[in-house]
Design an enzyme around this catalytic site. Structure first.
Site, PDB file in Angstrom:
ATOM      1  N   CYS A 110       0.865  -1.172   0.000  1.00 27.74           N
ATOM      2  CA  CYS A 110       0.000   0.000   0.000  1.00 27.74           C
ATOM      3  C   CYS A 110       0.905   1.227   0.000  1.00 27.74           C
ATOM      4  O   CYS A 110       1.901   1.249   0.725  1.00 27.74           O
ATOM      5  CB  CYS A 110      -0.866  -0.017   1.257  1.00 27.74           C
ATOM      6  SG  CYS A 110      -1.928   1.422   1.415  1.00 27.74           S
ATOM      7  N   GLU A 154      -8.816  -1.000  -2.371  1.00 32.53           N
ATOM      8  CA  GLU A 154      -9.132   0.435  -2.428  1.00 32.53           C
ATOM      9  C   GLU A 154     -10.467   0.758  -1.747  1.00 32.53           C
ATOM     10  O   GLU A 154     -10.590   1.778  -1.056  1.00 32.53           O
ATOM     11  CB  GLU A 154      -9.123   0.936  -3.876  1.00 32.53           C
ATOM     12  CG  GLU A 154      -7.774   0.846  -4.579  1.00 32.53           C
ATOM     13  CD  GLU A 154      -6.610   1.391  -3.770  1.00 32.53           C
ATOM     14  OE1 GLU A 154      -6.785   2.388  -3.053  1.00 32.53           O
ATOM     15  OE2 GLU A 154      -5.516   0.800  -3.840  1.00 32.53           O
TER      16      GLU A 154
HETATM   17 NI    NI Z   1      -3.592   1.010  -0.088  1.00 27.49          NI
END
Ligand code: NI
Length: 182
Positions: A110, A154
């Site tokens: 991420c 997401e």
């Molecule tokens: Ni992320």
């Protein structure tokens, strides 16, 4: 044209907040931010630019990672070497999912998590996502495999969830028998 985005680190508490539904039509400012995210994610996956601008490669970003609590996600998927598909979804909702689960064998990353977090994250192998495009048209996207993982990752951001929240602390890794690993 290219602007390096200020992506918030996981220590920022705003990442744990739930983002708000976006009222359409989209503002000019939001459209500009979307364009900047698309450029950023695309450049980050092209080795030459990744190096030049010192970017961390990533295929997805949600608005909250820029500190904007709006339900907007952007995914840039390299479906073939050097070829990219962009997905922008406003107010995304997973309307159906497979029963089959998968996990990225190397775990997930991420752009807000600047460290390695070992472990598999169980995700639906296929999802159908509904929402709106930048022009306010209703859209429906069917995603599978890596793209399916990206959408779930997401959309989690919009609900204040980070990928490692879903790693089982007592058993962080699955075997090939337990889970289909990509
Ligand atoms: Ni992320």
């Amino acid at each position: 044209m290219f602007r390096k985005l200020d992506i918030l680190d996981e220590k920022e508490k705003v990442l744990r907040q739930v983002s708000k539904e976006v009222k359409l039509p989209l503002s000019k400012e939001d459209k500009k931010t979307i364009d900047e995210i698309i450029t950023y994610l695309t450049y980050s996956q092209i080795p030459e630019y990744e190096k030049k601008y010192e970017l961390r490669p990533g295929m997805g970003l949600s608005f909250v990672q820029l500190g904007i609590l709006k339900r907007i996600i952007v995914i840039v998927d390299e479906y073939e070497e050097g070829k990219f598909d962009n997905y922008v979804v406003i107010n995304p909702v997973i309307v159906s999912n497979s029963t089959e689960m998968i996990a990225a064998s190397e775990g997930e990353g991420c752009l807000s998590v600047n460290r390695e977090v070992p472990g598999h994250v169980a995700r639906y192998a296929r999802v159908t996502v509904e929402g709106y495009d930048v022009d306010g048209n209703k859209i429906r996207i069917r995603a599978r495999e890596e793209l399916s993982i990206a959408f779930q990752h997401e959309i989690d951001h919009l609900n204040g969830i980070l990928f490692y929240d879903r790693i089982d602390k007592n058993k962080p890794f699955y075997t090939e028998k337990e889970m289909r690993l990509l």
